[in-house]
Design a protein around this motif. Structure first.
Motif, PDB file in Angstrom:
ATOM      1  N   TYR A   8       0.594  -1.300  -0.290  1.00 30.15           N
ATOM      2  CA  TYR A   8       0.445   0.164  -0.243  1.00 30.15           C
ATOM      3  C   TYR A   8       0.964   1.325  -0.188  1.00 30.15           C
ATOM      4  N   SER A   9       2.202   0.945   0.491  1.00 24.57           N
ATOM      5  CA  SER A   9       2.875   2.490   0.524  1.00 24.57           C
ATOM      6  C   SER A   9       3.643   2.615  -1.074  1.00 24.57           C
ATOM      7  N   LEU A  10       3.353   1.852  -1.826  1.00 24.51           N
ATOM      8  CA  LEU A  10       3.646   1.236  -3.477  1.00 24.51           C
ATOM      9  C   LEU A  10       2.991   2.629  -4.428  1.00 24.51           C
ATOM     10  N   PRO A  11       3.785   3.211  -5.326  1.00 22.86           N
ATOM     11  CA  PRO A  11       2.448   3.948  -6.181  1.00 22.86           C
ATOM     12  C   PRO A  11       1.242   2.940  -7.336  1.00 22.86           C
ATOM     13  N   SER A  12      -0.300   3.156  -6.965  1.00 21.30           N
ATOM     14  CA  SER A  12      -0.958   1.802  -7.300  1.00 21.30           C
ATOM     15  C   SER A  12      -0.943   2.622  -9.072  1.00 21.30           C
ATOM     16  N   TYR A  13      -1.465   1.211  -9.990  1.00 22.73           N
ATOM     17  CA  TYR A  13      -2.259   1.283 -11.185  1.00 22.73           C
ATOM     18  C   TYR A  13      -3.798   1.650 -10.660  1.00 22.73           C
ATOM     19  N   VAL A  14      -3.977   2.852 -11.828  1.00 28.46           N
ATOM     20  CA  VAL A  14      -5.611   2.887 -11.649  1.00 28.46           C
ATOM     21  C   VAL A  14      -5.696   3.129 -13.124  1.00 28.46           C
ATOM     22  N   ASP A  15      -7.014   3.354 -13.953  1.00 22.40           N
ATOM     23  CA  ASP A  15      -7.546   2.990 -14.460  1.00 22.40           C
ATOM     24  C   ASP A  15      -8.841   4.613 -14.460  1.00 22.40           C
ATOM     25  N   ARG A  16      -8.412   5.577 -15.008  1.00 21.20           N
ATOM     26  CA  ARG A  16      -9.030   7.030 -14.778  1.00 21.20           C
ATOM     27  C   ARG A  16      -9.338   8.052 -15.897  1.00 21.20           C
ATOM     28  N   ARG A  17     -10.067   7.715 -16.720  1.00 21.73           N
ATOM     29  CA  ARG A  17     -10.470   9.017 -17.625  1.00 21.73           C
ATOM     30  C   ARG A  17      -9.781  10.373 -17.042  1.00 21.73           C
ATOM     31  N   ASP A  18      -9.419  10.990 -16.539  1.00 21.43           N
ATOM     32  CA  ASP A  18      -9.408  12.761 -15.526  1.00 21.43           C
ATOM     33  C   ASP A  18      -7.555  11.634 -15.344  1.00 21.43           C
ATOM     34  N   TYR A  19      -7.023  10.930 -15.655  1.00 17.55           N
ATOM     35  CA  TYR A  19      -5.057  10.634 -14.770  1.00 17.55           C
ATOM     36  C   TYR A  19      -5.029  10.103 -16.133  1.00 17.55           C
ATOM     37  N   PRO A  20      -4.894  10.611 -16.882  1.00 18.63           N
ATOM     38  CA  PRO A  20      -4.643   9.632 -17.988  1.00 18.63           C
ATOM     39  C   PRO A  20      -3.089   7.926 -17.693  1.00 18.63           C
ATOM     40  N   LEU A  21      -1.975   9.011 -17.372  1.00 17.40           N
ATOM     41  CA  LEU A  21      -1.071   8.292 -16.986  1.00 17.40           C
ATOM     42  C   LEU A  21      -0.454   7.581 -15.986  1.00 17.40           C
ATOM     43  N   PRO A  22      -0.899   6.937 -15.336  1.00 22.97           N
ATOM     44  CA  PRO A  22      -0.753   6.217 -14.031  1.00 22.97           C
ATOM     45  C   PRO A  22       0.705   6.284 -13.495  1.00 22.97           C
ATOM     46  N   ASP A  23       0.983   6.400 -12.519  1.00 26.60           N
ATOM     47  CA  ASP A  23       2.288   6.331 -12.091  1.00 26.60           C
ATOM     48  C   ASP A  23       2.945   5.337 -12.197  1.00 26.60           C
ATOM     49  N   VAL A  24       2.520   4.150 -12.924  1.00 26.75           N
ATOM     50  CA  VAL A  24       2.844   2.663 -12.610  1.00 26.75           C
ATOM     51  C   VAL A  24       2.458   2.058 -13.683  1.00 26.75           C
ATOM     52  N   ALA A  25       3.438   1.248 -14.236  1.00 29.91           N
ATOM     53  CA  ALA A  25       2.707   0.178 -15.355  1.00 29.91           C
ATOM     54  C   ALA A  25       1.338  -0.968 -14.904  1.00 29.91           C
ATOM     55  N   HIS A  26       0.533  -1.320 -16.094  1.00 30.28           N
ATOM     56  CA  HIS A  26      -0.174  -2.094 -15.385  1.00 30.28           C
ATOM     57  C   HIS A  26       0.586  -3.258 -15.303  1.00 30.28           C
ATOM     58  N   VAL A  27       1.473  -4.053 -15.828  1.00 32.45           N
ATOM     59  CA  VAL A  27       1.570  -5.388 -15.344  1.00 32.45           C
ATOM     60  C   VAL A  27       3.202  -5.144 -14.888  1.00 32.45           C
ATOM     61  N   ARG A  28       3.832  -5.357 -13.469  1.00 34.55           N
ATOM     62  CA  ARG A  28       4.563  -5.160 -12.998  1.00 34.55           C
ATOM     63  C   ARG A  28       6.009  -6.201 -12.831  1.00 34.55           C
ATOM     64  N   ASN A  29       4.862  -7.027 -13.346  1.00 35.43           N
ATOM     65  CA  ASN A  29       5.736  -8.692 -12.658  1.00 35.43           C
ATOM     66  C   ASN A  29       5.940  -9.332 -14.989  1.00 35.43           C
ATOM     67  N   LEU A  30       6.728  -8.919 -15.416  1.00 36.44           N
ATOM     68  CA  LEU A  30       6.344  -9.686 -16.507  1.00 36.44           C
ATOM     69  C   LEU A  30       6.793 -10.733 -17.291  1.00 36.44           C
ATOM     70  N   SER A  31       6.366 -11.449 -17.856  1.00 36.00           N
ATOM     71  CA  SER A  31       6.256 -12.331 -18.604  1.00 36.00           C
ATOM     72  C   SER A  31       7.688 -13.146 -19.565  1.00 36.00           C
ATOM     73  N   ALA A  32       7.959 -13.642 -19.461  1.00 38.10           N
ATOM     74  CA  ALA A  32       9.329 -13.934 -20.634  1.00 38.10           C
ATOM     75  C   ALA A  32       9.501 -13.136 -22.262  1.00 38.10           C
ATOM     76  N   ASP A  33       8.066 -13.434 -22.305  1.00 42.89           N
ATOM     77  CA  ASP A  33       7.025 -12.884 -23.580  1.00 42.89           C
ATOM     78  C   ASP A  33       7.084 -11.435 -24.020  1.00 42.89           C
ATOM     79  N   GLN A  34       6.753 -10.913 -22.372  1.00 41.81           N
ATOM     80  CA  GLN A  34       6.454  -9.552 -22.441  1.00 41.81           C
ATOM     81  C   GLN A  34       7.913  -8.881 -22.481  1.00 41.81           C
ATOM     82  N   LYS A  35       8.922  -9.505 -21.920  1.00 38.00           N
ATOM     83  CA  LYS A  35      10.248  -9.019 -21.574  1.00 38.00           C
ATOM     84  C   LYS A  35      10.395  -9.068 -23.038  1.00 38.00           C
TER      85      LYS A  35
END
Length: 169
Positions: free
Chosen positions: A33-60
């Motif tokens: 809870y102390s880390l920045p969180s991902y939120v989909d919001r129209r009024d805040y188009p660029l969230p602080d962090v990416a939606h996927v934090r732990n990338l799989s091998a394909d995503q890497k």
């Protein structure tokens, strides 16, 4: 003897505190809870962090491929990169939901219950109707409140004409 005992205790305290201070940096865990969180919001188009934090091998592999020219990426790969960063697009966030059906259904249900209660006003759920609901009792209570001049400025007694003994028009 006493002084040596005091110094031994103070010495232990200094040593134990310094050990705790030195060891503290390696022990601390950051809470989620102390880390920045991902939120989909129209009024805040660029969230602080990416939606996927732990990338799989394909995503890497896709992230490595992203560093090259984007013209070499297919539409599916571009979409995959988008989904790593964001969960929903604006179109997906703006699409209608069926929540209004629940709200309308709940309101209709409540109105139906109210109508049933009005129809069966003589029926009392918790047993016989209390005597305080009788017309005589309500009349006596109203007379008592008027005699006491309850709330004479803007309330109950302000609506009664004491000279004519009737409700004001």
């Amino acid at each position: 003897m006493l002084t040596s005992r005091v110094f031994s205790l103070i010495g232990k305290r200094v040593i134990s505190t310094s050990v705790c201070v030195r060891g503290h940096a390696g022990v601390v865990k950051t809470e989620e809870y102390s880390l920045p969180s991902y939120v989909d919001r129209r009024d805040y188009p660029l969230p602080d962090v990416a939606h996927v934090r732990n990338l799989s091998a394909d995503q890497k592999a896709l992230k490595e491929k992203e560093k090259a020219a984007w013209s070499s990426l297919s539409n599916d790969e571009k979409l995959g990169l988008y989904r790593i960063k964001f969960n929903e697009s604006y179109a997906e966030m703006n699409r209608g939901t069926n929540e209004w059906k629940t709200v309308i259904g709940g309101a209709l249900f409540f109105m139906g219950l109210t109508a049933l209660f009005i129809i069966w006003e003589k029926f009392y759920v918790y047993g016989p109707i209390p005597h305080t609901f009788s017309e005589d009792w309500v009349a006596m209570q109203t007379k008592r409140m008027l005699d006491m001049k309850a709330n004479p400025i803007e309330g109950f007694s302000a609506k009664w004409d004491y000279e004519k003994n009737e409700w004001k028009k």
